[in-house]
Design a protein around this motif. Structure first.
Motif, PDB file in Angstrom:
ATOM      1  N   PHE A   1       0.891  -1.145   0.103  1.00  0.00           N
ATOM      2  CA  PHE A   1       0.233  -0.153   0.042  1.00  0.00           C
ATOM      3  C   PHE A   1       0.843   1.204  -0.045  1.00  0.00           C
ATOM      4  N   TRP A   2       0.937   1.881  -1.145  1.00  0.00           N
ATOM      5  CA  TRP A   2       1.672   3.329  -1.148  1.00  0.00           C
ATOM      6  C   TRP A   2       0.663   4.487  -1.396  1.00  0.00           C
ATOM      7  N   ALA A   3       0.906   5.135  -0.155  1.00  0.00           N
ATOM      8  CA  ALA A   3       0.028   6.404  -0.088  1.00  0.00           C
ATOM      9  C   ALA A   3       0.818   7.544   0.350  1.00  0.00           C
ATOM     10  N   ALA A   4       1.944   7.477   0.134  1.00  0.00           N
ATOM     11  CA  ALA A   4       2.969   8.780   0.336  1.00  0.00           C
ATOM     12  C   ALA A   4       2.233   9.904  -0.196  1.00  0.00           C
ATOM     13  N   ASN A   5       2.853  11.123   0.444  1.00  0.00           N
ATOM     14  CA  ASN A   5       2.519  12.547  -0.280  1.00  0.00           C
ATOM     15  C   ASN A   5       1.017  12.775  -0.766  1.00  0.00           C
ATOM     16  N   ASN A   6       0.267  12.602   0.153  1.00  0.00           N
ATOM     17  CA  ASN A   6      -0.953  13.240   0.106  1.00  0.00           C
ATOM     18  C   ASN A   6      -1.445  13.968   1.294  1.00  0.00           C
ATOM     19  N   ASP A   7      -2.766  14.338   1.516  1.00  0.00           N
ATOM     20  CA  ASP A   7      -3.112  15.164   2.580  1.00  0.00           C
ATOM     21  C   ASP A   7      -4.050  14.386   3.608  1.00  0.00           C
ATOM     22  N   PHE A   8      -3.683  12.979   3.764  1.00  0.00           N
ATOM     23  CA  PHE A   8      -4.395  12.179   4.555  1.00  0.00           C
ATOM     24  C   PHE A   8      -4.231  12.648   6.245  1.00  0.00           C
ATOM     25  N   THR A   9      -5.129  12.659   7.031  1.00  0.00           N
ATOM     26  CA  THR A   9      -5.344  12.907   8.379  1.00  0.00           C
ATOM     27  C   THR A   9      -5.778  11.885   9.186  1.00  0.00           C
ATOM     28  N   GLY A  10      -5.641  12.236  10.398  1.00  0.00           N
ATOM     29  CA  GLY A  10      -6.307  11.185  11.505  1.00  0.00           C
ATOM     30  C   GLY A  10      -5.395  10.192  11.881  1.00  0.00           C
ATOM     31  N   ALA A  11      -5.980   8.996  12.392  1.00  0.00           N
ATOM     32  CA  ALA A  11      -5.101   8.017  12.894  1.00  0.00           C
ATOM     33  C   ALA A  11      -4.722   6.933  11.877  1.00  0.00           C
ATOM     34  N   ILE A  12      -3.787   6.523  11.979  1.00  0.00           N
ATOM     35  CA  ILE A  12      -3.254   5.250  11.116  1.00  0.00           C
ATOM     36  C   ILE A  12      -3.731   4.067  11.298  1.00  0.00           C
ATOM     37  N   PRO A  13      -4.538   3.411  10.303  1.00  0.00           N
ATOM     38  CA  PRO A  13      -4.966   1.950  10.609  1.00  0.00           C
ATOM     39  C   PRO A  13      -3.953   1.125  11.089  1.00  0.00           C
ATOM     40  N   SER A  14      -4.452   0.059  11.438  1.00  0.00           N
ATOM     41  CA  SER A  14      -3.516  -0.832  12.390  1.00  0.00           C
ATOM     42  C   SER A  14      -2.975  -1.880  11.333  1.00  0.00           C
ATOM     43  N   PHE A  15      -3.760  -2.041  10.106  1.00  0.00           N
ATOM     44  CA  PHE A  15      -3.095  -3.044   9.024  1.00  0.00           C
ATOM     45  C   PHE A  15      -2.884  -4.476   9.691  1.00  0.00           C
ATOM     46  N   SER A  16      -3.511  -4.932  10.643  1.00  0.00           N
ATOM     47  CA  SER A  16      -3.364  -5.959  11.663  1.00  0.00           C
ATOM     48  C   SER A  16      -3.979  -7.225  11.059  1.00  0.00           C
ATOM     49  N   VAL A  17      -4.579  -7.155  10.157  1.00  0.00           N
ATOM     50  CA  VAL A  17      -5.207  -8.713   9.426  1.00  0.00           C
ATOM     51  C   VAL A  17      -4.572  -9.097   8.450  1.00  0.00           C
ATOM     52  N   SER A  18      -4.047  -8.474   7.471  1.00  0.00           N
ATOM     53  CA  SER A  18      -3.340  -8.917   6.504  1.00  0.00           C
ATOM     54  C   SER A  18      -1.998  -9.568   6.850  1.00  0.00           C
TER      55      SER A  18
END
Length: 299
Positions: free
Chosen positions: A253-270
């Motif tokens: 998952f590549w999501a660098a250099n956007n304007d995302f805010t809030g908490a980081i998901p745990s990505f704990s399932v995959s």
């Protein structure tokens, strides 16, 4: 009038014979020569076989033929052309409509020909066999008509073509796609929720466009997604929970250099994530205690 079983079988035989006759009537050699002339073949980097008009088209540079049909090709100087691999070969002009009439044509690679316009005029949804399309960094500015390949196309690399438009609606018709690359295409506006129609996707690359808004709920239905790239756009809002809850086979998952805010998901399932790029955003809060739990925890 209701047909008898015998009449139905006879009709099926007739249609099969008619289809075979239609395929046999296609002059593949003439189609290839028109393609050669339309795309400036005399100036290609490599045009062996094309320039000499060798009898066997399967010996022409970049022409791919059905290996099982090699003996026939040697016998009748024809054959079943299944693809063209002419990347970085200085093709120019526009591809002719006749190209899509090749009856067994499944593969086209014309990437890195920046002065070539790939046209989908002539593509017939009832007869096309196209499965794999590579046209990265060409001079194409529109993919209108590519939807005619909706029954067959599985891989499409359209990156680095200046489409300069909102997400092309034709792409949503390509419901057999497993891989779609539209990086650096100057795409604008939001990513439509209709992305859910591409439910077979394993790979989606939207790198470095001008896409805005939040990640749509439609992405949550792409449960086969392994590689998702949205880096270098203008997406904002929080990363949706479905990235953790529903994309359970996600690997990159590549999501660098956007304007995302809030908490980081745990990505704990995959359990298979091995690349995760979230830098260049404005996340807040702590990293979850179960961050990458399934990946780091091992079997």
């Amino acid at each position: 009038m209701r047909l008898t079983p015998f009449q139905l079988r006879l009709t099926g035989v007739f249609l099969a014979v008619a289809a075979a006759a239609q395929d046999a009537s296609v002059d593949e050699r003439a189609i290839l020569l028109e393609f050669y002339e339309s795309t400036g073949g005399h100036a290609w980097n490599e045009n062996y076989g094309w320039a000499q008009r060798l009898p066997n088209v399967c010996e022409w540079h970049g022409v791919i033929c059905d290996k099982e049909d090699q003996q026939q090709q040697q016998d009748d100087n024809g054959g079943s052309v299944t693809g063209l691999k002419l990347n970085a070969n200085f093709l120019t002009g526009r591809t002719p409509a006749s190209l899509w009439k090749l009856p067994s044509f499944t593969f086209l690679d014309v990437s890195y020909n920046p002065h070539l316009d790939v046209s989908f005029v002539g593509l017939n949804g009832d007869s096309t066999t196209l499965r794999h399309l590579e046209m990265r960094q060409t001079g194409t500015t529109s993919v209108t008509g590519v939807s005619k390949a909706s029954k067959t196309l599985e891989v499409a690399n359209l990156s680095e073509n200046k489409l300069d438009t909102q997400f092309p609606l034709d792409l949503f018709e390509l419901t057999k796609l497993t891989s779609l690359h539209v990086a650096e295409c100057s795409l604008k506006g939001s990513l439509p929720d209709d992305i859910h129609r591409l439910s077979m996707l394993h790979e989606l690359n939207l790198y470095k466009n001008d896409l805005t808004g939040t990640l749509p709920e439609g992405l949550s239905r792409l449960v086969h997604m392994r590689h998702l790239t949205v880096s270098f756009n203008q997406f904002h809002g929080t990363l949706p929970s479905y990235l953790n809850d529903k994309m359970i086979v996600l690997q990159q998952f590549w999501a660098a250099n956007n304007d995302f805010t809030g908490a980081i998901p745990s990505f704990s399932v995959s359990p298979d994530i091995f690349k995760l790029y979230l830098n260049g955003n404005s996340f807040s809060g702590d990293i979850p205690d179960d961050f990458l739990e399934a990946t780091l925890g091992g079997p």
